[in-house]
Write a protein that holds these residues in place. Structure first.
Motif, mmCIF file in Angstrom:
data_model
loop_
_atom_site.group_PDB
_atom_site.id
_atom_site.type_symbol
_atom_site.label_atom_id
_atom_site.label_comp_id
_atom_site.label_asym_id
_atom_site.label_seq_id
_atom_site.Cartn_x
_atom_site.Cartn_y
_atom_site.Cartn_z
ATOM 1 N N GLU A 121 0.833 -1.204 0.000
ATOM 2 C CA GLU A 121 0.000 0.000 0.000
ATOM 3 C C GLU A 121 0.869 1.255 0.000
ATOM 4 O O GLU A 121 0.573 2.233 -0.679
ATOM 5 N N LYS A 124 2.060 1.984 -3.417
ATOM 6 C CA LYS A 124 1.034 2.093 -4.457
ATOM 7 C C LYS A 124 1.204 3.318 -5.355
ATOM 8 O O LYS A 124 1.177 3.178 -6.594
ATOM 9 N N GLU A 142 -0.122 -1.825 -12.212
ATOM 10 C CA GLU A 142 0.669 -1.430 -11.036
ATOM 11 C C GLU A 142 0.923 -2.592 -10.086
ATOM 12 O O GLU A 142 1.977 -2.647 -9.434
ATOM 13 N N ASP A 143 -0.011 -3.550 -9.997
ATOM 14 C CA ASP A 143 0.221 -4.663 -9.075
ATOM 15 C C ASP A 143 1.162 -5.721 -9.658
ATOM 16 O O ASP A 143 1.457 -6.731 -9.000
#
Length: 449
Positions: A121, A124, A142-143
């Motif tokens: 997180e 992120k 992005e992940d």
């Protein structure tokens, strides 16, 4: 009676007393042998396979020895690829602001037990910025991106993911961390001195004759293929057609490519800056990169690795899930300060500043290339990477390194340190202050005129 005694020091005349003192006995004092305690833990046998020291500490050792011999010499280091110009102010100011938040109890966040979720997180915004800046049209989300403390660190973490039962291939020559980490993991056999290679590694020979891209038709099948473009040390950049061939080979053989794009922003040619520009790459490739050579983060430490969710092991398990497990076990995440600097790098002002610094180093590269060309050397690289690859046919790379250091007080890198294919070459880095680059080139001209 006077006896003259000499023990290699000053000779003295020592008068003996007149009175008899009987028999004089000389008794040697027994030396106590120091008992060395040893544990019952066996050494990792793979460490014993490594040859000498890691390349760059060995260069530093020889540089230090040279300074002891010539304490007044102005030594110029064009060997290790450490950036020299200041980090742009737009980036350092963002880092300073992030640092100023740390004493504030409201803004400070320690690493809690559920760090797997929290670290992702915290990352992120940066992962999203990297995805949009470098991979916007390539299907990378992005992940798929893991933030780290540098590409070199992630190379070793990837090796832990792969384990000891895989086979691997490297470009020859190539960055030594690929091979050394493979040796440490137990993926290789013993070092074969006659050919200067480790058994069970596929060395993909890259020469001037093949444009520093291996003949893939002659490459044996391996599980893992390490590939760097633009290449360190040769500076060669693979074309779109060549990378398409590489991806096709990986698909045919069921291999995984670990693609090192640490120098992608130095590219001048219209070549791919990411392996994910090639169709099908998300199913067979991992990409690792870093801000080290872009923004001068060699001391700040901030990089990333892309592991697409489409990349699967033979049993269908996602590679990204295992890499996430290794990262969460071995790494607590990049510092908030470094991440703030990286976010600033990807702002419009930050990218402009980065390209300005890269442009400066590319000008240094042009100066070095022009110097060796004027002296009649065969010179490669320099156009798409901050390294110049200079050929000294028939000579030992370490001998050339030693001659240059001894006669010019300039540190370079011996090509053989990057693999047997580097013998007869030296790598000259363009990372340096302009006055040092110009002075080093003046000394090269004096030596080889």
């Amino acid at each position: 009676m006077v006896v003259s005694l000499s023990s290699g020091y000053r000779v003295q005349n020592v008068p003996f007393p007149a009175k008899s003192i009987g028999v004089c006995k000389c008794v040697a004092t027994p030396q106590e042998q120091e008992t060395v305690f040893k544990t019952k833990v066996s050494r990792n046998a793979n460490m014993g396979k490594l040859q000498a020291g890691y390349l760059f500490p060995e260069i530093a050792r020889r540089r230090n020895a040279h300074l002891l011999k010539y304490p007044d010499a102005k030594v110029i280091s064009l060997g290790i690829g450490d950036t020299t110009e200041p980090i742009p102010e737009v980036i350092t100011s963002a880092m300073a602001k992030a640092f100023s938040f740390l004493p504030n109890v409201v803004n400070h966040m320690a690493c809690p037990p559920e760090k797997v979720i929290v670290v992702m997180e915290l990352n992120k915004p940066l992962r999203a910025a990297i995805a949009s800046t470098f991979y916007g049209n390539f299907g990378i989300e992005e992940d798929d991106i893991f933030i780290s403390d540098g590409a070199k660190c992630d190379i070793s973490r990837l090796q832990v993911v792969f384990g000891s039962n895989v086979t691997m291939a490297v470009q020859d020559p190539s960055y030594p961390a690929y091979v050394d980490s493979s040796v440490i993991m137990g993926q290789t056999g013993e070092f074969q001195k006659d050919v200067e290679k480790y058994a069970n590694i596929e060395y993909m020979r890259c020469t001037a004759d093949n444009g520093f891209f291996p003949d893939l038709a002659k490459v044996a099948r391996t599980d893992i293929i390490f590939f760097c473009s633009p290449n360190n040390p040769t500076g060669a950049a693979a074309t779109r057609e060549q990378l398409t061939q590489l991806v096709q080979l990986a698909k045919k053989n069921g291999s995984i490519i670990v693609y090192d794009s640490a120098y992608a922003l130095y590219m001048s040619d219209d070549n791919p800056r990411s392996i994910f520009e090639i169709p099908g790459a998300r199913e067979v490739a991992i990409e690792t990169s870093s801000f080290s050579k872009y923004a001068g983060f060699t001391g700040v430490r901030l990089g990333w690795t892309v592991v697409p969710k489409q990349l699967l092991f033979s049993d269908g398990f996602p590679v990204a899930k295992d890499f996430n497990r290794i990262v969460c076990t071995c790494f607590n995440g990049a510092s908030n300060v470094a991440q703030a600097g990286a976010l600033a790098c990807l702002s419009p002002e930050g990218l402009e500043a980065i390209y300005e610094v890269i442009g400066f180093y590319k000008e240094n590269t042009d100066i070095i290339v022009d110097t060796f060309n004027s002296l009649g050397f065969k010179v490669y690289g320099g156009k798409n990477a901050p390294y110049v690859w200079v050929h000294f046919p028939g000579q030992s790379s370490w001998d050339v390194f030693s001659e240059i250091l001894e006669k010019t007080h300039v540190v370079t890198t011996p090509g053989s340190g990057f693999g047997p294919g580097g013998e007869g070459f030296i790598r000259v880095s363009a990372f340096g202050h302009r006055e040092n680059i110009l002075e080093a080139c003046r000394r090269f001209k004096q030596l080889y005129k």
